[in-house]
Write a protein that holds these residues in place. Structure first.
Motif, PDB file in Angstrom:
ATOM      1  N   VAL A   1     -25.467  26.704  41.265  1.00  0.00           N
ATOM      2  CA  VAL A   1     -26.618  27.249  40.541  1.00  0.00           C
ATOM      3  C   VAL A   1     -26.475  26.967  39.047  1.00  0.00           C
ATOM      4  O   VAL A   1     -27.428  26.555  38.376  1.00  0.00           O
ATOM      5  CB  VAL A   1     -26.760  28.760  40.797  1.00  0.00           C
ATOM      6  CG1 VAL A   1     -27.890  29.342  39.944  1.00  0.00           C
ATOM      7  CG2 VAL A   1     -27.036  29.033  42.269  1.00  0.00           C
ATOM      8  N   GLY A   2     -25.257  27.200  38.518  1.00  0.00           N
ATOM      9  CA  GLY A   2     -25.026  26.923  37.103  1.00  0.00           C
ATOM     10  C   GLY A   2     -25.247  25.464  36.761  1.00  0.00           C
ATOM     11  O   GLY A   2     -25.844  25.128  35.732  1.00  0.00           O
TER      12      GLY A   2
ATOM     13  N   ASP B   1     -36.165  26.874  35.719  1.00  0.00           N
ATOM     14  CA  ASP B   1     -37.370  27.583  35.277  1.00  0.00           C
ATOM     15  C   ASP B   1     -37.027  28.599  34.193  1.00  0.00           C
ATOM     16  O   ASP B   1     -37.877  28.945  33.363  1.00  0.00           O
ATOM     17  CB  ASP B   1     -38.031  28.313  36.457  1.00  0.00           C
ATOM     18  CG  ASP B   1     -38.524  27.360  37.527  1.00  0.00           C
ATOM     19  OD1 ASP B   1     -38.644  26.149  37.241  1.00  0.00           O
ATOM     20  OD2 ASP B   1     -38.787  27.823  38.647  1.00  0.00           O
ATOM     21  N   TYR B   2     -35.777  29.075  34.194  1.00  0.00           N
ATOM     22  CA  TYR B   2     -35.341  30.078  33.225  1.00  0.00           C
ATOM     23  C   TYR B   2     -34.412  29.475  32.176  1.00  0.00           C
ATOM     24  O   TYR B   2     -34.502  29.828  30.998  1.00  0.00           O
ATOM     25  CB  TYR B   2     -34.635  31.228  33.975  1.00  0.00           C
ATOM     26  CG  TYR B   2     -35.510  31.759  35.083  1.00  0.00           C
ATOM     27  CD1 TYR B   2     -36.539  32.651  34.811  1.00  0.00           C
ATOM     28  CD2 TYR B   2     -35.372  31.300  36.396  1.00  0.00           C
ATOM     29  CE1 TYR B   2     -37.384  33.101  35.812  1.00  0.00           C
ATOM     30  CE2 TYR B   2     -36.211  31.739  37.399  1.00  0.00           C
ATOM     31  CZ  TYR B   2     -37.217  32.628  37.108  1.00  0.00           C
ATOM     32  OH  TYR B   2     -38.063  33.045  38.101  1.00  0.00           O
ATOM     33  N   SER B   3     -33.543  28.550  32.603  1.00  0.00           N
ATOM     34  CA  SER B   3     -32.601  27.959  31.646  1.00  0.00           C
ATOM     35  C   SER B   3     -33.310  27.081  30.620  1.00  0.00           C
ATOM     36  O   SER B   3     -32.731  26.786  29.572  1.00  0.00           O
ATOM     37  CB  SER B   3     -31.542  27.141  32.387  1.00  0.00           C
ATOM     38  OG  SER B   3     -32.120  26.024  33.047  1.00  0.00           O
ATOM     39  N   ARG B   4     -34.547  26.669  30.896  1.00  0.00           N
ATOM     40  CA  ARG B   4     -35.291  25.880  29.900  1.00  0.00           C
ATOM     41  C   ARG B   4     -35.504  26.673  28.618  1.00  0.00           C
ATOM     42  O   ARG B   4     -35.787  26.106  27.558  1.00  0.00           O
ATOM     43  CB  ARG B   4     -36.632  25.422  30.480  1.00  0.00           C
ATOM     44  CG  ARG B   4     -37.597  26.560  30.799  1.00  0.00           C
ATOM     45  CD  ARG B   4     -38.784  26.097  31.617  1.00  0.00           C
ATOM     46  NE  ARG B   4     -39.615  25.167  30.910  1.00  0.00           N
ATOM     47  CZ  ARG B   4     -40.931  25.358  30.671  1.00  0.00           C
ATOM     48  NH1 ARG B   4     -41.526  26.465  31.077  1.00  0.00           N
ATOM     49  NH2 ARG B   4     -41.618  24.463  30.034  1.00  0.00           N
ATOM     50  N   HIS B   5     -35.363  27.978  28.696  1.00  0.00           N
ATOM     51  CA  HIS B   5     -35.523  28.841  27.523  1.00  0.00           C
ATOM     52  C   HIS B   5     -34.181  29.249  26.928  1.00  0.00           C
ATOM     53  O   HIS B   5     -34.124  30.088  26.030  1.00  0.00           O
ATOM     54  CB  HIS B   5     -36.325  30.091  27.897  1.00  0.00           C
ATOM     55  CG  HIS B   5     -37.668  29.781  28.457  1.00  0.00           C
ATOM     56  ND1 HIS B   5     -38.700  29.271  27.692  1.00  0.00           N
ATOM     57  CD2 HIS B   5     -38.158  29.878  29.718  1.00  0.00           C
ATOM     58  CE1 HIS B   5     -39.764  29.083  28.457  1.00  0.00           C
ATOM     59  NE2 HIS B   5     -39.457  29.428  29.684  1.00  0.00           N
TER      60      HIS B   5
ATOM     61  N   ALA C   1     -24.552  25.044  27.604  1.00  0.00           N
ATOM     62  CA  ALA C   1     -23.313  25.737  27.953  1.00  0.00           C
ATOM     63  C   ALA C   1     -23.590  27.188  28.318  1.00  0.00           C
ATOM     64  O   ALA C   1     -23.029  27.727  29.285  1.00  0.00           O
ATOM     65  CB  ALA C   1     -22.314  25.662  26.801  1.00  0.00           C
ATOM     66  N   ALA C   2     -24.465  27.833  27.554  1.00  0.00           N
ATOM     67  CA  ALA C   2     -24.817  29.225  27.852  1.00  0.00           C
ATOM     68  C   ALA C   2     -25.552  29.321  29.180  1.00  0.00           C
ATOM     69  O   ALA C   2     -25.357  30.273  29.941  1.00  0.00           O
ATOM     70  CB  ALA C   2     -25.676  29.797  26.722  1.00  0.00           C
ATOM     71  N   ALA C   3     -26.405  28.336  29.469  1.00  0.00           N
ATOM     72  CA  ALA C   3     -27.149  28.335  30.733  1.00  0.00           C
ATOM     73  C   ALA C   3     -26.198  28.232  31.916  1.00  0.00           C
ATOM     74  O   ALA C   3     -26.328  28.972  32.903  1.00  0.00           O
ATOM     75  CB  ALA C   3     -28.148  27.183  30.745  1.00  0.00           C
TER      76      ALA C   3
END
Length: 450
Positions: free
Chosen positions: A86-87, A228-232, A237-239
């Motif tokens: 997932v990461g 859909d969420y990590s785009r923000h 690295a944080a994503a």
């Protein structure tokens, strides 16, 4: 699943605005820090389904029961592997500012990306429906005699309200909900671990990897929505870190708590909530977990809308979320989906080889920018690699869905295959799909140069 784009349909990511744009071509705010995303993924890892879902790890479909020790290790190993996947799938969204299904334009082409998009929409609507059913069932367990329809409609309305301001919802999860959930889980764990612990029966390590695959399957259902969420996210690295760490910790705690509760009800998954409600403050803790379950339906509805926007880029996100929320509410009221979860897990399992294809393609074409536009050229060879990975997965672990699983078991028999119990379908299909994509991308590149 793709690298940086030289020609993508979304605008260059910016810090403008505090909310997601209503259309796909709007600005992409980068407002989510490590804690915001970590809280979000931790909340997704805590699920009412997980308490009984650990039964699939303890007693894998079509395999011998694991010992408690084996089930614990399979839970930890499977969750860590699934969370890392997932990461990994969250990284491209943070790099490009594009949602998950738009990234597939670079992998399959503008038109061919419609196929995984439709599959994703189907699974998300199914999961969203299932979550409303679970919320209603949990609420009725806590308050017997109440109307099921009222809980379904209430959860559906709350889901829609949350999807209208998705980034605000993620910040709310970090500031309020995560703290309440952590306290509830800590209390229930303390209470249950202080009770006499009956045995869950004998077992072995023989089907360890099938049990681990069950834990992986729960996590990887989020692969096709992670971007859909990590785009923000502020950084890739944080994503990656937030998804991997936040989700893995939460799912491990939930599954292990479910394992303890199952031991107290002799392995009866339908009665798993009983020991929790029997605690002195169990009702309050259980209600926190029930209300929190709405973040699962929120994620499913919001990502369904974003996926539909890959097909209809000019569609208004707010209108889509209202329509999708109404649809899953009607479905939850009308359908009996007690066995539907097996089908949803089959749909979700196709995304492990899909991630493998994305990784293999990215390694083969790391110097080539991806085209994320609607006119991106079709790449049928990548579809071939995806199908190959799917076939490998199903031949190793056909699952337990009537009809579908029977067909794969028949193919196993015809081909004379007898997969060893130590073989993981998830890991093998990921590697095979990735290797096939790597090789076919090289072939594709040579054909283009010629």
């Amino acid at each position: 699943m793709a690298g940086r784009s030289a020609n993508q349909s979304t605008n260059v990511p910016t810090d403008a605005g505090n909310e997601v744009a209503i259309r796909l071509d709007g600005p992409v705010p980068r407002t989510l820090g490590l804690l915001d995303q970590g809280a979000f993924w931790a909340n997704l890892g805590v699920s009412l389904l997980g308490f009984a879902g650990v039964l699939a790890v303890l007693q894998p479909s079509g395999a011998s029961q694991l010992s408690v020790a084996a089930a614990i290790v399979a839970t930890v190993v499977g969750t860590l592997i699934g969370s890392a996947m997932v990461g990994l799938s969250a990284v491209p969204g943070a790099m490009t500012g594009a949602p998950a299904m738009v990234l597939l334009r670079g992998l399959f082409g503008g038109r061919l990306s419609a196929l995984p998009t439709v599959l994703n929409v189907v699974q998300l609507i199914g999961w969203g429906t299932f979550e409303l059913v679970v919320i209603a069932q949990a609420a009725q367990t806590a308050f017997p005699g109440t109307a099921r329809w009222a809980w379904v409609v209430g959860a559906g309305v709350l889901t829609v309200l949350l999807t209208l301001r998705p980034l605000g919802t993620l910040r709310l999860l970090r500031r309020v909900v995560t703290v309440a959930v952590a306290i509830s889980l800590a209390y229930l764990s303390w209470h249950l671990l202080h009770q006499p612990q009956p045995s869950l029966g004998e077992g072995s390590w023989q089907s360890f990897w099938k049990g681990a695959d069950a834990a992986i399957a729960v996590a990887i259902s989020w692969i096709p929505v992670a971007s859909d969420y990590s785009r923000h996210a502020r950084t890739p690295a944080a994503a990656f870190t937030s998804a991997t760490v936040g989700y893995s910790i939460a799912q491990i705690v939930t599954f292990l708590l479910g394992l303890v509760a199952l031991a107290m009800v002799a392995g009866d998954g339908a009665a798993v909530f009983g020991p929790m409600l029997a605690a002195p403050f169990g009702l309050a803790a259980f209600l926190v977990l029930t209300v929190r379950e709405v973040d699962q339906s929120f994620a499913n509805v919001y990502s369904t809308a974003v996926s539909v926007q890959n097909l209809l880029p000019r569609a208004d996100r707010r209108v889509l979320t209202v329509l999708i929320g109404a649809l899953i509410t009607v479905l939850a009221l009308a359908l009996d989906i007690n066995s539907y979860s097996d089908f949803l897990l089959v749909i979700g399992s196709v995304f492990v080889p899909l991630l493998g294809v994305g990784v293999g393609d990215a390694l083969a074409r790391r110097a080539v920018p991806s085209d994320l536009s609607t006119t991106a050229p079709s790449r049928p060879l990548m579809l071939l690699a995806w199908v190959f990975g799917l076939v490998v997965y199903q031949l190793v672990n056909p699952g337990g869905l009537a009809g579908w699983s029977d067909a794969w078991l028949w193919l196993q028999h015809v081909a004379g295959l007898n997969p060893p119990s130590w073989l993981s379908a998830s890991l093998l299909s990921f590697v095979c799909a990735g290797a096939a994509a790597f090789a076919l991308a090289r072939v594709e590149g040579r054909a283009r140069r010629d």
